[in-house]
Design an enzyme around this catalytic site. Structure first.
Site, PDB file in Angstrom:
ATOM      1  N   ASP A  22      11.370 -55.417 -10.738  1.00  0.00           N
ATOM      2  CA  ASP A  22      12.734 -55.622 -10.669  1.00  0.00           C
ATOM      3  C   ASP A  22      13.495 -55.605  -9.448  1.00  0.00           C
ATOM      4  OD1 ASP A  22      14.902 -56.798 -11.596  1.00  0.00           O
ATOM      5  OD2 ASP A  22      15.487 -55.214 -13.133  1.00  0.00           O
ATOM      6  N   GLY A  23      14.489 -56.499  -9.291  1.00  0.00           N
ATOM      7  CA  GLY A  23      15.165 -56.373  -7.792  1.00  0.00           C
ATOM      8  C   GLY A  23      15.009 -57.181  -6.782  1.00  0.00           C
ATOM      9  N   GLY A  25      15.781 -60.333  -6.505  1.00  0.00           N
ATOM     10  CA  GLY A  25      17.270 -60.945  -6.302  1.00  0.00           C
ATOM     11  C   GLY A  25      18.044 -60.203  -5.556  1.00  0.00           C
ATOM     12  N   ARG A  35      17.245 -66.262  -3.323  1.00  0.00           N
ATOM     13  CA  ARG A  35      16.214 -65.556  -4.149  1.00  0.00           C
ATOM     14  C   ARG A  35      15.081 -65.725  -4.039  1.00  0.00           C
ATOM     15  NH1 ARG A  35      19.028 -63.187  -8.380  1.00  0.00           N
ATOM     16  NH2 ARG A  35      17.260 -63.508  -9.788  1.00  0.00           N
ATOM     17  N   HIS A  39      11.724 -63.005  -4.021  1.00  0.00           N
ATOM     18  CA  HIS A  39      10.352 -63.385  -4.985  1.00  0.00           C
ATOM     19  C   HIS A  39       9.094 -63.324  -3.890  1.00  0.00           C
ATOM     20  CE1 HIS A  39      13.057 -63.718  -8.341  1.00  0.00           C
ATOM     21  NE2 HIS A  39      13.111 -64.840  -8.028  1.00  0.00           N
ATOM     22  N   SER A  67       8.964 -63.049 -17.874  1.00  0.00           N
ATOM     23  CA  SER A  67       8.957 -62.855 -19.116  1.00  0.00           C
ATOM     24  C   SER A  67       9.375 -64.185 -19.981  1.00  0.00           C
ATOM     25  CB  SER A  67      10.194 -61.756 -19.481  1.00  0.00           C
ATOM     26  OG  SER A  67      11.673 -62.449 -19.307  1.00  0.00           O
ATOM     27  N   GLU A  69      11.794 -64.421 -21.532  1.00  0.00           N
ATOM     28  CA  GLU A  69      13.292 -64.880 -21.257  1.00  0.00           C
ATOM     29  C   GLU A  69      13.534 -65.470 -20.117  1.00  0.00           C
ATOM     30  OE1 GLU A  69      12.178 -61.731 -22.578  1.00  0.00           O
ATOM     31  OE2 GLU A  69      12.872 -62.580 -24.821  1.00  0.00           O
ATOM     32  N   LEU A 133     -10.959 -52.115 -10.950  1.00  0.00           N
ATOM     33  CA  LEU A 133      -9.665 -51.979 -11.401  1.00  0.00           C
ATOM     34  C   LEU A 133      -9.473 -53.298 -12.358  1.00  0.00           C
ATOM     35  CD1 LEU A 133      -6.501 -51.057 -11.457  1.00  0.00           C
ATOM     36  CD2 LEU A 133      -6.231 -52.990  -9.531  1.00  0.00           C
ATOM     37  N   ARG A 190       9.677 -48.750 -13.782  1.00  0.00           N
ATOM     38  CA  ARG A 190      10.800 -49.981 -13.464  1.00  0.00           C
ATOM     39  C   ARG A 190      11.222 -49.731 -12.497  1.00  0.00           C
ATOM     40  NH1 ARG A 190      14.210 -53.803 -17.993  1.00  0.00           N
ATOM     41  NH2 ARG A 190      14.998 -55.108 -16.024  1.00  0.00           N
ATOM     42  N   GLU A 209       4.931 -42.403 -20.464  1.00  0.00           N
ATOM     43  CA  GLU A 209       6.030 -41.852 -19.500  1.00  0.00           C
ATOM     44  C   GLU A 209       6.714 -42.907 -18.995  1.00  0.00           C
ATOM     45  OE1 GLU A 209       7.157 -38.818 -19.471  1.00  0.00           O
ATOM     46  OE2 GLU A 209       5.612 -37.884 -20.505  1.00  0.00           O
TER      47      GLU A 209
HETATM   48  C1  FPP Z   1      12.474 -59.486 -10.872  1.00  0.00           C
HETATM   49  O1  FPP Z   1      13.444 -59.838  -9.836  1.00  0.00           O
HETATM   50  C2  FPP Z   1      11.174 -60.080 -10.738  1.00  0.00           C
HETATM   51  C3  FPP Z   1      10.890 -61.111 -11.380  1.00  0.00           C
HETATM   52  C4  FPP Z   1      11.624 -62.262 -12.245  1.00  0.00           C
HETATM   53  C5  FPP Z   1       9.266 -61.482 -11.451  1.00  0.00           C
HETATM   54  C6  FPP Z   1       8.443 -60.869 -10.547  1.00  0.00           C
HETATM   55  C7  FPP Z   1       7.766 -61.841  -9.823  1.00  0.00           C
HETATM   56  C8  FPP Z   1       7.344 -61.742  -8.362  1.00  0.00           C
HETATM   57  C9  FPP Z   1       7.138 -60.291  -7.863  1.00  0.00           C
HETATM   58  C10 FPP Z   1       6.751 -62.803  -7.668  1.00  0.00           C
HETATM   59  C11 FPP Z   1       5.384 -63.189  -7.943  1.00  0.00           C
HETATM   60  C12 FPP Z   1       4.394 -62.815  -8.995  1.00  0.00           C
HETATM   61  C13 FPP Z   1       3.139 -62.624  -8.931  1.00  0.00           C
HETATM   62  C14 FPP Z   1       2.402 -61.846  -9.948  1.00  0.00           C
HETATM   63  C15 FPP Z   1       2.474 -63.020  -7.608  1.00  0.00           C
HETATM   64  P1  FPP Z   1      14.945 -60.377 -10.263  1.00  0.00           P
HETATM   65  O2  FPP Z   1      14.833 -61.728 -10.000  1.00  0.00           O
HETATM   66  O3  FPP Z   1      15.237 -60.085 -11.660  1.00  0.00           O
HETATM   67  O4  FPP Z   1      15.858 -59.552  -9.218  1.00  0.00           O
HETATM   68  P2  FPP Z   1      17.263 -59.140  -9.610  1.00  0.00           P
HETATM   69  O5  FPP Z   1      17.393 -58.433 -10.958  1.00  0.00           O
HETATM   70  O6  FPP Z   1      17.625 -58.376  -8.388  1.00  0.00           O
HETATM   71  O7  FPP Z   1      18.180 -60.548  -9.650  1.00  0.00           O
END
Ligand code: FPP
Length: 242
Positions: A22-23, A25, A35, A39, A67, A69, A133, A190, A209
């Site tokens: 997460d994070g 964005g 954004r 990513h 997800s 969502e 792995l 997380r 955990e």
């Molecule tokens: C959250 O950041 C992250 C995601 C929605 C998805 C994670 C996706 C990747 C790391 C890119 C590609 C994945 C692979 C497996 C190659 P957010 O957009 O919710 O961030 P924010 O909460 O700061 O807006």
């Protein structure tokens, strides 16, 4: 702690680590970037973390990539995330296979584009026999949907007379989940300071955990993973003492 003691690294690593990435964005916003830039850097963190997990002796790494969502995000961002996933699978499959990584996907494939389903199947088929792995990528995954799907499948078995309802125990139920054959996560991380599970592995994480870190996913490094594992061991030792 930035530099866990060598003692920590010598301890048995958690067998299965699952990460809510997460994070992305917020990382981009803090730099005045779109954004997608967050990513993209997030995808680099994925590459780094898979490598680090192998080096630290973790057997299973599950990453929450998309997800159920996440479809609610603007179509352009959904497109960008799917594009990054395509790129990752096309670029990384050969290297992951060379490194003996086994790839599995969990989540509902029905809503995914045909070419992505093809890439998923190719990745799973190519790496099926690998013994290093196991990388589990959660894509269009939601725990509620997964649990409902398992419940329906068992109800159908009972209706057809192939299963008695009193024979449904935890093992029978878990076998119907996407994660069948994957041990439950020992540690769920997380990033970005949020403290929620967001419909991730709700059945499987019952005893895990939970470690919440302020680090934004694009800044996550091998040291961040070490730090989370250190916290995992610290808690284990504390419970062992009581
Ligand atoms: C959250 O950041 C992250 C995601 C929605 C998805 C994670 C996706 C990747 C790391 C890119 C590609 C994945 C692979 C497996 C190659 P957010 O957009 O919710 O961030 P924010 O909460 O700061 O807006």
């Amino acid at each position: 702690m930035a530099n866990p003691s060598p003692q920590t690294e010598a301890s048995t690593p958690p067998r299965h680590v699952a990460i809510i990435m997460d994070g992305n964005g917020r990382w981009a916003k803090a730099r005045g970037l779109p954004r997608i830039a967050g990513h993209q850097r997030g995808a680099e963190s994925v590459r780094r973390t898979v490598e680090a997990a192998g080096e630290l002796g973790i057997d299973f790494l599950t990453l929450y990539a998309f997800s159920s969502e996440n479809w609610k995000r603007p179509p352009a961002e959904v497109g960008d995330l799917m594009g990054l996933l395509r790129l990752y699978l096309r670029r990384e499959l050969a290297r992951l296979h060379q490194n003996d990584v086994r790839i599995r996907f969990i989540g509902d494939r029905d809503r995914l584009a045909k070419d992505i389903v093809d890439l998923i199947e190719e990745a799973e088929d190519t790496t099926r026999g690998n013994g290093g792995l196991t990388l589990v990528i959660a894509l269009n995954y939601g725990a509620h949907a997964e649990i409902l799907r398992a419940t329906r499948a068992l109800a159908e078995e009972v209706r057809a007379g192939r299963l008695a309802s009193e024979d449904i125990d935890e093992d029978v139920f878990a076998r119907q989940l996407h994660t069948t054959g994957v041990p439950d996560p020992d540690l769920v991380i997380r990033t970005s300071g949020e403290q929620r599970l967001s419909n991730f592995l709700l059945w499987q994480a019952a005893y895990a955990e939970l470690v919440f870190m302020d680090t934004l996913w694009p800044d996550f490094t091998k040291d961040s993973l070490r730090e989370a594992i250190h916290e995992f061991h610290r808690r284990e030792r504390r419970y062992g003492a009581t």
